[in-house]
Motif scaffolding. Structure first.
Motif, PDB file in Angstrom:
ATOM      1  N   ARG A   1      -9.197   4.205  -1.674  1.00 29.23           N
ATOM      2  CA  ARG A   1     -10.131   5.238  -1.220  1.00 29.23           C
ATOM      3  C   ARG A   1     -11.227   5.477  -2.260  1.00 29.23           C
ATOM      4  NH1 ARG A   1     -11.461  10.217  -1.736  1.00 29.23           N
ATOM      5  NH2 ARG A   1      -9.959  10.709  -3.360  1.00 29.23           N
ATOM      6  N   ARG A   2     -10.893   5.339  -3.537  1.00 28.95           N
ATOM      7  CA  ARG A   2     -11.843   5.593  -4.620  1.00 28.95           C
ATOM      8  C   ARG A   2     -12.764   4.412  -4.918  1.00 28.95           C
ATOM      9  NH1 ARG A   2      -8.467   8.931  -9.213  1.00 28.95           N
ATOM     10  NH2 ARG A   2      -7.599  10.482  -7.806  1.00 28.95           N
ATOM     11  N   LEU A   3     -12.507   3.266  -4.322  1.00 33.70           N
ATOM     12  CA  LEU A   3     -13.352   2.096  -4.579  1.00 33.70           C
ATOM     13  C   LEU A   3     -14.787   2.359  -4.145  1.00 33.70           C
ATOM     14  CD1 LEU A   3     -11.202  -0.927  -3.313  1.00 33.70           C
ATOM     15  CD2 LEU A   3     -11.909  -0.496  -5.654  1.00 33.70           C
ATOM     16  N   PRO A   4     -15.752   1.796  -4.858  1.00 37.66           N
ATOM     17  CA  PRO A   4     -17.135   1.872  -4.386  1.00 37.66           C
ATOM     18  C   PRO A   4     -17.266   1.128  -3.052  1.00 37.66           C
ATOM     19  CG  PRO A   4     -17.042   1.107  -6.668  1.00 37.66           C
ATOM     20  CD  PRO A   4     -15.641   1.143  -6.155  1.00 37.66           C
ATOM     21  N   GLU A   5     -18.224   1.533  -2.237  1.00 37.94           N
ATOM     22  CA  GLU A   5     -18.392   0.957  -0.895  1.00 37.94           C
ATOM     23  C   GLU A   5     -18.521  -0.561  -0.920  1.00 37.94           C
ATOM     24  OE1 GLU A   5     -18.116   2.302   2.208  1.00 37.94           O
ATOM     25  OE2 GLU A   5     -17.375   4.012   1.087  1.00 37.94           O
ATOM     26  N   LYS A   6     -19.251  -1.107  -1.893  1.00 40.12           N
ATOM     27  CA  LYS A   6     -19.441  -2.551  -1.960  1.00 40.12           C
ATOM     28  C   LYS A   6     -18.106  -3.271  -2.132  1.00 40.12           C
ATOM     29  CE  LYS A   6     -22.228  -6.073  -4.299  1.00 40.12           C
ATOM     30  NZ  LYS A   6     -21.279  -7.033  -4.787  1.00 40.12           N
ATOM     31  N   LEU A   7     -17.274  -2.785  -3.048  1.00 37.90           N
ATOM     32  CA  LEU A   7     -15.960  -3.405  -3.267  1.00 37.90           C
ATOM     33  C   LEU A   7     -15.062  -3.233  -2.045  1.00 37.90           C
ATOM     34  CD1 LEU A   7     -15.114  -2.505  -6.975  1.00 37.90           C
ATOM     35  CD2 LEU A   7     -15.738  -4.721  -6.033  1.00 37.90           C
ATOM     36  N   LYS A   8     -15.147  -2.069  -1.398  1.00 34.76           N
ATOM     37  CA  LYS A   8     -14.355  -1.833  -0.189  1.00 34.76           C
ATOM     38  C   LYS A   8     -14.762  -2.795   0.922  1.00 34.76           C
ATOM     39  CE  LYS A   8     -13.708   2.794  -0.037  1.00 34.76           C
ATOM     40  NZ  LYS A   8     -13.713   4.150   0.485  1.00 34.76           N
ATOM     41  N   ASP A   9     -16.072  -2.985   1.082  1.00 38.22           N
ATOM     42  CA  ASP A   9     -16.574  -3.911   2.108  1.00 38.22           C
ATOM     43  C   ASP A   9     -16.141  -5.344   1.821  1.00 38.22           C
ATOM     44  OD1 ASP A   9     -17.782  -1.816   3.429  1.00 38.22           O
ATOM     45  OD2 ASP A   9     -19.803  -2.227   2.624  1.00 38.22           O
ATOM     46  N   GLU A  10     -16.216  -5.761   0.554  1.00 40.79           N
ATOM     47  CA  GLU A  10     -15.782  -7.111   0.183  1.00 40.79           C
ATOM     48  C   GLU A  10     -14.291  -7.291   0.473  1.00 40.79           C
ATOM     49  OE1 GLU A  10     -16.873  -7.461  -3.917  1.00 40.79           O
ATOM     50  OE2 GLU A  10     -19.009  -7.747  -3.455  1.00 40.79           O
ATOM     51  N   ARG A  11     -13.500  -6.287   0.129  1.00 34.01           N
ATOM     52  CA  ARG A  11     -12.053  -6.335   0.373  1.00 34.01           C
ATOM     53  C   ARG A  11     -11.761  -6.431   1.867  1.00 34.01           C
ATOM     54  NH1 ARG A  11      -7.546  -3.018   1.362  1.00 34.01           N
ATOM     55  NH2 ARG A  11      -5.780  -3.557   0.044  1.00 34.01           N
TER      56      ARG A  11
ATOM     57  N   THR B   1     -10.245 -11.658  -9.493  1.00 39.56           N
ATOM     58  CA  THR B   1     -10.633 -10.389 -10.102  1.00 39.56           C
ATOM     59  C   THR B   1      -9.636  -9.300  -9.740  1.00 39.56           C
ATOM     60  OG1 THR B   1     -12.936 -11.022  -9.860  1.00 39.56           O
ATOM     61  CG2 THR B   1     -12.513  -8.726 -10.292  1.00 39.56           C
ATOM     62  N   LYS B   2      -9.129  -8.609 -10.739  1.00 40.76           N
ATOM     63  CA  LYS B   2      -8.229  -7.474 -10.489  1.00 40.76           C
ATOM     64  C   LYS B   2      -9.086  -6.218 -10.360  1.00 40.76           C
ATOM     65  CE  LYS B   2      -3.977  -8.053 -11.479  1.00 40.76           C
ATOM     66  NZ  LYS B   2      -2.732  -7.664 -12.052  1.00 40.76           N
ATOM     67  N   TYR B   3      -9.815  -6.137  -9.252  1.00 40.00           N
ATOM     68  CA  TYR B   3     -10.800  -5.078  -9.043  1.00 40.00           C
ATOM     69  C   TYR B   3     -10.167  -3.707  -8.836  1.00 40.00           C
ATOM     70  CZ  TYR B   3      -9.495  -5.615  -4.163  1.00 40.00           C
ATOM     71  OH  TYR B   3      -8.772  -5.676  -3.003  1.00 40.00           O
ATOM     72  N   LEU B   4      -8.925  -3.650  -8.394  1.00 37.42           N
ATOM     73  CA  LEU B   4      -8.279  -2.376  -8.093  1.00 37.42           C
ATOM     74  C   LEU B   4      -7.538  -1.787  -9.294  1.00 37.42           C
ATOM     75  CD1 LEU B   4      -7.997  -0.572  -5.599  1.00 37.42           C
ATOM     76  CD2 LEU B   4      -5.873  -1.753  -5.067  1.00 37.42           C
TER      77      LEU B   4
ATOM     78  N   GLU C   1       0.817  -1.215   0.000  1.00 37.79           N
ATOM     79  CA  GLU C   1       0.000   0.000   0.000  1.00 37.79           C
ATOM     80  C   GLU C   1       0.854   1.270   0.000  1.00 37.79           C
ATOM     81  OE1 GLU C   1      -3.295   0.123   2.683  1.00 37.79           O
ATOM     82  OE2 GLU C   1      -3.905  -1.916   2.179  1.00 37.79           O
ATOM     83  N   ASN C   2       1.340   1.639  -1.183  1.00 33.60           N
ATOM     84  CA  ASN C   2       2.007   2.931  -1.338  1.00 33.60           C
ATOM     85  C   ASN C   2       0.931   4.001  -1.503  1.00 33.60           C
ATOM     86  OD1 ASN C   2       1.134   2.794  -4.015  1.00 33.60           O
ATOM     87  ND2 ASN C   2       3.112   2.109  -4.771  1.00 33.60           N
ATOM     88  N   GLU C   3       1.318   5.227  -1.750  1.00 32.90           N
ATOM     89  CA  GLU C   3       0.349   6.329  -1.842  1.00 32.90           C
ATOM     90  C   GLU C   3      -0.656   6.121  -2.973  1.00 32.90           C
ATOM     91  OE1 GLU C   3      -0.050   8.717   0.455  1.00 32.90           O
ATOM     92  OE2 GLU C   3       1.520   7.608   1.501  1.00 32.90           O
ATOM     93  N   ASP C   4      -0.190   5.594  -4.102  1.00 31.25           N
ATOM     94  CA  ASP C   4      -1.092   5.369  -5.241  1.00 31.25           C
ATOM     95  C   ASP C   4      -2.141   4.312  -4.900  1.00 31.25           C
ATOM     96  OD1 ASP C   4       0.298   7.230  -6.727  1.00 31.25           O
ATOM     97  OD2 ASP C   4       1.533   5.726  -7.761  1.00 31.25           O
ATOM     98  N   VAL C   5      -1.717   3.223  -4.287  1.00 33.02           N
ATOM     99  CA  VAL C   5      -2.644   2.149  -3.932  1.00 33.02           C
ATOM    100  C   VAL C   5      -3.640   2.630  -2.879  1.00 33.02           C
ATOM    101  CG1 VAL C   5      -2.830  -0.165  -2.924  1.00 33.02           C
ATOM    102  CG2 VAL C   5      -1.024   0.325  -4.575  1.00 33.02           C
TER     103      VAL C   5
END
Length: 110
Positions: free
Chosen positions: A47-57, A86-89, A38-42
């Protein structure tokens, strides 16, 4: 903005599948993008992921931490499969890198 995450690897190969399985993160139900440094770009892409994807992660990471603490792994049928990872990020990360490069280029032209 809507993105389509790429399913599976760009190229299927026996060596790639072997390396994927040897990495071991799939035994905890994690995806490749869950294991990125998790560098600054990652961090910005997450942070920009939709809430659903963030919750799954977050669920996958929390479950993996719990499994690691109890020194167990998921049953084999629940492992993340090479073909289904899935390469969701990836699209969000590419956008962040493109924006950063554009910003650097813009600031160098001042």
């Amino acid at each position: 903005m809507s993105y389509l995450a790429r399913k599976g690897p760009a190229v299927y190969s026996a060596l790639g599948k072997w390396a994927y399985n040897m990495a071991g993160f799939n035994q905890y139900g994690l995806h490749r993008d869950d294991c990125l440094y998790e560098n600054e770009d990652v961090k910005e892409a997450i942070r920009r992921l939709p809430e659903k994807l963030k919750d799954e992660r977050n669920f996958r990471i929390t479950r993996a931490l719990h499994l690691s603490m109890t020194k167990t792994i998921l049953p084999k049928e629940q492992w993340t499969k090479y073909e289904e990872d899935t390469k969701y990020l990836e699209p969000y990360l590419q956008e962040v890198v493109r924006e950063r490069d554009e910003k650097v280029k813009w600031e160098s032209n001042k």
